[in-house]
Design a protein around this motif. Structure first.
Motif, PDB file in Angstrom:
ATOM      1  N   SER A  74      80.414 -39.959 -42.779  1.00  0.00           N
ATOM      2  CA  SER A  74      79.949 -39.364 -44.026  1.00  0.00           C
ATOM      3  C   SER A  74      79.768 -37.860 -43.817  1.00  0.00           C
ATOM      4  O   SER A  74      79.012 -37.438 -42.941  1.00  0.00           O
ATOM      5  CB  SER A  74      78.627 -39.995 -44.441  1.00  0.00           C
ATOM      6  N   SER A  77      76.799 -36.566 -49.221  1.00  0.00           N
ATOM      7  CA  SER A  77      76.473 -37.473 -50.319  1.00  0.00           C
ATOM      8  C   SER A  77      75.243 -36.935 -51.034  1.00  0.00           C
ATOM      9  O   SER A  77      74.470 -36.165 -50.463  1.00  0.00           O
ATOM     10  CB  SER A  77      76.220 -38.895 -49.818  1.00  0.00           C
ATOM     11  N   GLY A  78      75.098 -37.320 -52.300  1.00  0.00           N
ATOM     12  CA  GLY A  78      73.911 -36.925 -53.057  1.00  0.00           C
ATOM     13  C   GLY A  78      73.821 -35.446 -53.336  1.00  0.00           C
ATOM     14  O   GLY A  78      72.742 -34.888 -53.360  1.00  0.00           O
ATOM     15  N   ASP A  83      76.750 -39.208 -57.549  1.00  0.00           N
ATOM     16  CA  ASP A  83      77.499 -40.382 -57.098  1.00  0.00           C
ATOM     17  C   ASP A  83      78.555 -40.064 -56.056  1.00  0.00           C
ATOM     18  O   ASP A  83      79.171 -40.968 -55.513  1.00  0.00           O
ATOM     19  CB  ASP A  83      78.206 -41.037 -58.287  1.00  0.00           C
ATOM     20  N   HIS A  85      80.426 -39.254 -52.716  1.00  0.00           N
ATOM     21  CA  HIS A  85      80.266 -39.471 -51.286  1.00  0.00           C
ATOM     22  C   HIS A  85      81.583 -39.029 -50.642  1.00  0.00           C
ATOM     23  O   HIS A  85      82.641 -39.521 -51.016  1.00  0.00           O
ATOM     24  CB  HIS A  85      79.990 -40.944 -51.017  1.00  0.00           C
ATOM     25  N   ARG A 107      84.529 -40.670 -52.789  1.00  0.00           N
ATOM     26  CA  ARG A 107      84.124 -41.949 -53.369  1.00  0.00           C
ATOM     27  C   ARG A 107      83.054 -41.713 -54.432  1.00  0.00           C
ATOM     28  O   ARG A 107      82.027 -41.104 -54.162  1.00  0.00           O
ATOM     29  CB  ARG A 107      83.587 -42.858 -52.265  1.00  0.00           C
ATOM     30  N   ASN A 109      80.508 -43.629 -56.308  1.00  0.00           N
ATOM     31  CA  ASN A 109      79.874 -44.926 -56.105  1.00  0.00           C
ATOM     32  C   ASN A 109      79.712 -45.755 -57.371  1.00  0.00           C
ATOM     33  O   ASN A 109      80.026 -46.936 -57.378  1.00  0.00           O
ATOM     34  CB  ASN A 109      78.522 -44.746 -55.407  1.00  0.00           C
TER      35      ASN A 109
END
Length: 125
Positions: A74, A77-78, A83, A85, A107, A109
Motif C-alpha cells: 500500500s 489510502s484515505g 475511497d 487506495h 482501487r 473501495n
C-alpha cells in the motif's frame, strides 16, 4: 536599520522564505523543509510525492524502504479521495533475487473499481 534578535527582516509569502535576525545578530534564511512545498500564501505544506525505483520505495517523508518479496504494498489510502487506495505490485524480472515494480493498482473501495497501470503504458480496468 537595526533589528532586534528574532525580528523578521524580510519575507516572501509566495516562496515561504524569510530572513530573520538570529540571537547572535546573524541573518538566517528560513523556508520550507525538503519534503514540503510553499502553497503561495506563506504556508509550507507536505509535498506528497512517493517514489518507487526498482525494489526501493521512498515515502512522503523521504524514508527509503527496500522491497524484498513479490507482494503488493500500500502506497497511499484515505487521502483527499477517501475511497482511493494505491497499491504497488512487485514481481521478479530478469533477476530472481530482486523484486521490481510491475504495476500500480488504483482501487476505489466503495465502487469496487480497480485500475491497473502496467509496464509499457498498458491500462486495465
Amino acid at each position: 536599520v537595526v533589528y532586534k534578535p528574532g525580528a523578521v527582516m524580510s519575507s516572501d509569502p509566495e516562496t515561504c522564505s524569510s530572513l530573520v535576525c538570529s540571537e547572535t545578530a546573524v541573518s538566517t534564511s528560513t523556508g520550507c523543509r525538503p519534503t514540503e512545498r510553499c502553497d503561495g500564501n506563506g504556508s509550507c505544506i507536505l509535498d506528497p510525492i512517493c517514489t518507487v525505483t526498482g525494489p526501493t520505495v521512498i515515502d512522503f517523508l523521504g524514508q527509503v524502504n527496500s522491497v524484498d518479496d513479490r507482494c503488493a504494498y500500500s502506497l497511499m489510502s484515505g487521502s483527499s479521495v477517501p475511497d482511493l487506495h494505491v497499491l504497488a505490485n512487485f514481481q521478479e524480472r530478469r533477476r530472481k533475487d530482486v523484486s521490481f515494480l510491475d504495476s500500480v493498482t488504483l482501487r476505489l473501495n466503495r465502487t469496487g473499481v480497480h485500475i491497473q497501470l502496467e509496464q509499457g503504458g498498458r491500462v486495465q480496468v
